[in-house]
Design a protein around this motif. Structure first.
Motif, mmCIF file in Angstrom:
data_model
loop_
_atom_site.group_PDB
_atom_site.id
_atom_site.type_symbol
_atom_site.label_atom_id
_atom_site.label_comp_id
_atom_site.label_asym_id
_atom_site.label_seq_id
_atom_site.Cartn_x
_atom_site.Cartn_y
_atom_site.Cartn_z
ATOM 1 N N ILE A 38 0.860 -1.193 0.000
ATOM 2 C CA ILE A 38 0.000 0.000 0.000
ATOM 3 C C ILE A 38 0.891 1.235 0.000
ATOM 4 O O ILE A 38 0.614 2.221 -0.671
ATOM 5 C CB ILE A 38 -0.928 0.010 1.234
ATOM 6 C CG1 ILE A 38 -1.923 -1.153 1.144
ATOM 7 C CG2 ILE A 38 -1.671 1.347 1.329
ATOM 8 C CD1 ILE A 38 -2.947 -1.160 2.254
ATOM 9 N N GLN A 39 1.974 1.165 0.782
ATOM 10 C CA GLN A 39 2.964 2.227 0.765
ATOM 11 C C GLN A 39 4.182 1.720 -0.008
ATOM 12 O O GLN A 39 4.722 0.649 0.294
ATOM 13 C CB GLN A 39 3.331 2.642 2.196
ATOM 14 C CG GLN A 39 2.283 3.577 2.796
ATOM 15 C CD GLN A 39 1.608 3.026 4.037
ATOM 16 O OE1 GLN A 39 1.791 1.876 4.387
ATOM 17 N NE2 GLN A 39 0.804 3.851 4.683
ATOM 18 N N GLY A 40 4.566 2.475 -1.021
ATOM 19 C CA GLY A 40 5.571 1.986 -1.967
ATOM 20 C C GLY A 40 6.968 1.814 -1.395
ATOM 21 O O GLY A 40 7.823 1.202 -2.026
ATOM 22 N N ASP A 41 7.207 2.347 -0.197
ATOM 23 C CA ASP A 41 8.551 2.201 0.399
ATOM 24 C C ASP A 41 8.597 1.085 1.440
ATOM 25 O O ASP A 41 9.564 0.972 2.173
ATOM 26 C CB ASP A 41 9.015 3.535 1.016
ATOM 27 C CG ASP A 41 8.108 4.009 2.149
ATOM 28 O OD1 ASP A 41 7.008 3.446 2.323
ATOM 29 O OD2 ASP A 41 8.515 4.937 2.874
ATOM 30 N N GLU A 42 7.545 0.270 1.509
ATOM 31 C CA GLU A 42 7.508 -0.809 2.497
ATOM 32 C C GLU A 42 7.620 -2.122 1.734
ATOM 33 O O GLU A 42 6.695 -2.531 1.050
ATOM 34 C CB GLU A 42 6.213 -0.733 3.294
ATOM 35 C CG GLU A 42 6.062 0.626 3.972
ATOM 36 C CD GLU A 42 4.844 0.698 4.879
ATOM 37 O OE1 GLU A 42 4.261 -0.349 5.195
ATOM 38 O OE2 GLU A 42 4.485 1.814 5.257
ATOM 39 N N LEU A 43 8.776 -2.765 1.845
ATOM 40 C CA LEU A 43 9.113 -3.819 0.878
ATOM 41 C C LEU A 43 9.236 -5.220 1.467
ATOM 42 O O LEU A 43 9.395 -6.184 0.713
ATOM 43 C CB LEU A 43 10.405 -3.435 0.147
ATOM 44 C CG LEU A 43 10.309 -2.072 -0.582
ATOM 45 C CD1 LEU A 43 11.657 -1.671 -1.155
ATOM 46 C CD2 LEU A 43 9.256 -2.103 -1.672
ATOM 47 N N LEU A 125 0.293 -6.392 5.192
ATOM 48 C CA LEU A 125 1.704 -6.365 5.618
ATOM 49 C C LEU A 125 2.327 -4.992 5.404
ATOM 50 O O LEU A 125 2.284 -4.444 4.303
ATOM 51 C CB LEU A 125 2.497 -7.402 4.813
ATOM 52 C CG LEU A 125 2.035 -8.849 4.956
ATOM 53 C CD1 LEU A 125 2.663 -9.715 3.874
ATOM 54 C CD2 LEU A 125 2.379 -9.390 6.339
ATOM 55 N N HIS A 126 2.937 -4.474 6.468
ATOM 56 C CA HIS A 126 3.590 -3.157 6.416
ATOM 57 C C HIS A 126 5.025 -3.226 6.930
ATOM 58 O O HIS A 126 5.373 -4.132 7.671
ATOM 59 C CB HIS A 126 2.812 -2.151 7.270
ATOM 60 C CG HIS A 126 1.493 -1.793 6.682
ATOM 61 N ND1 HIS A 126 1.301 -0.637 5.964
ATOM 62 C CD2 HIS A 126 0.310 -2.445 6.670
ATOM 63 C CE1 HIS A 126 0.037 -0.586 5.558
ATOM 64 N NE2 HIS A 126 -0.584 -1.677 5.965
ATOM 65 N N SER A 127 5.820 -2.215 6.550
ATOM 66 C CA SER A 127 7.226 -2.125 6.990
ATOM 67 C C SER A 127 7.554 -0.747 7.535
ATOM 68 O O SER A 127 8.517 -0.121 7.101
ATOM 69 C CB SER A 127 8.173 -2.388 5.833
ATOM 70 O OG SER A 127 7.994 -3.658 5.305
HETATM 71 ZN ZN LIG Z 1 2.555 0.982 6.008
#
Ligand SMILES: [Zn+2]
Length: 307
Positions: A38-43, A125-127
């Motif tokens: 969802i957030q492009g910097d969370e890989l 899933l998030h980072s």
């Molecule tokens: Zn996130």
């Protein structure tokens, strides 16, 4: 099968597509959705999707249900190494549940919610972001405590129960929970990096959850017993100065009162502006990684007995 669940035209005859990889076998009555990007910097989610899909494909006979993997909810963000939707600088996780007649992001959000609806469970899933490193954790709103038994299966170090008021209503997890899809948001690692140790830990948790649901027939590892914490037990340490943060000896995980978390220094003057210490015994589950801090920036979060 890899399918487009929604496509949007771009200005010069190009298209952006949100993809879903569906792996199914046996009894199709049960369905799990795994969402990330969802957030492009969370890989970290990219690595988890890769390993998950590989293992499911190699062991398709052990799948008994539908596993839907959505690896890139914000593909333009991932492709351009941008957290939000690049051209609008818009955080994709602030537009749910979306609107089918709305602008691009709202239309995409509404299409995603529609596609996931009907799933028995969803894992998002998030980072974290590029500033703070997080221990693998599930975050649950206080009014969603029915999610705790699922959360315990996911092999995280702890479950953080938020006060409902602090949970953003425009997130995918909130929207799906509202329409009756139990959805667990996971945080781990740090933005723009992949932490394989954390990913493998969560991956075994996902297989464990699928096993409990009857979607995965192989034996799975017994999950860690996570600590449960409410907001009242969490101390957030903020920087009192702007400067450069240098780590001390304290590592993520267990800390003792007085452990040195780090210093905020003024490089131009060769001075320590502030030394940060653990205020009590506990578990440090968030820690600043990006050295540039402004006054008020989060340095660490520690859970423990504040007394
Ligand atoms: Zn996130």
């Amino acid at each position: 099968m890899l399918e487009d669940i929604v496509t949007v035209d771009l200005p010069v005859d190009e298209q952006v597509a949100i993809k879903r990889q569906r792996i199914e076998n046996g009894n199709r009555d049960k369905r799990i959705a795994i969402v990330t990007g969802i957030q492009g910097d969370e890989l970290d989610g990219q690595y988890i999707c890769y390993k998950l899909i590989k293992k499911l494909k190699e062991n398709i006979k052990d799948v008994n249900g539908i596993v839907d993997v959505y690896p890139a909810i914000n593909p333009l963000g991932i492709d351009s190494i941008t957290r939000g939707i690049p051209m609008f600088d818009l955080d994709m996780n602030r537009v749910f549940p979306g609107y089918s007649d709305g602008a691009m992001a709202e239309y995409v959000a509404a299409s995603i919610v529609k596609d996931i609806s009907g799933s028995d469970i969803c894992i998002d899933l998030h980072s974290s972001n590029e500033f703070i490193k997080e221990f693998p954790q599930v975050r649950i709103a206080e009014n969603n405590k029915s999610l705790i038994p699922y959360a315990k299966l996911l092999n995280t170090d702890f479950i953080w129960i938020y006060e409902s008021a602090t949970v953003l209503k425009a997130t995918l997890a909130y929207s799906l929970n509202q329409i009756g899809v139990p959805t667990l948001a996971l945080e781990m690692g740090i933005g723009n990096r992949i932490n394989r140790e954390y990913c493998d830990q969560i991956l075994s948790g996902i297989f464990n959850l699928m096993n409990e649901m009857g979607i995965w027939n192989c034996e799975t590892r017994i999950p860690k017993e996570p600590m449960l914490s409410t907001e009242g037990e969490v101390e957030v340490i903020h920087s009192k100065h702007s400067g450069i943060f240098i780590h001390g000896e304290a590592k993520m995980g267990l800390v003792r009162k007085g452990d040195h978390i780090g210093d905020i220094v003024n490089p131009a003057m060769g001075e320590i502006l502030e030394s940060v210490y653990a205020p009590f015994d506990g578990t440090m589950f968030s820690l600043r990684e990006h050295p540039v801090v402004y006054q008020g920036a989060v340095i660490a979060r520690i859970m423990g007995d504040k007394k």
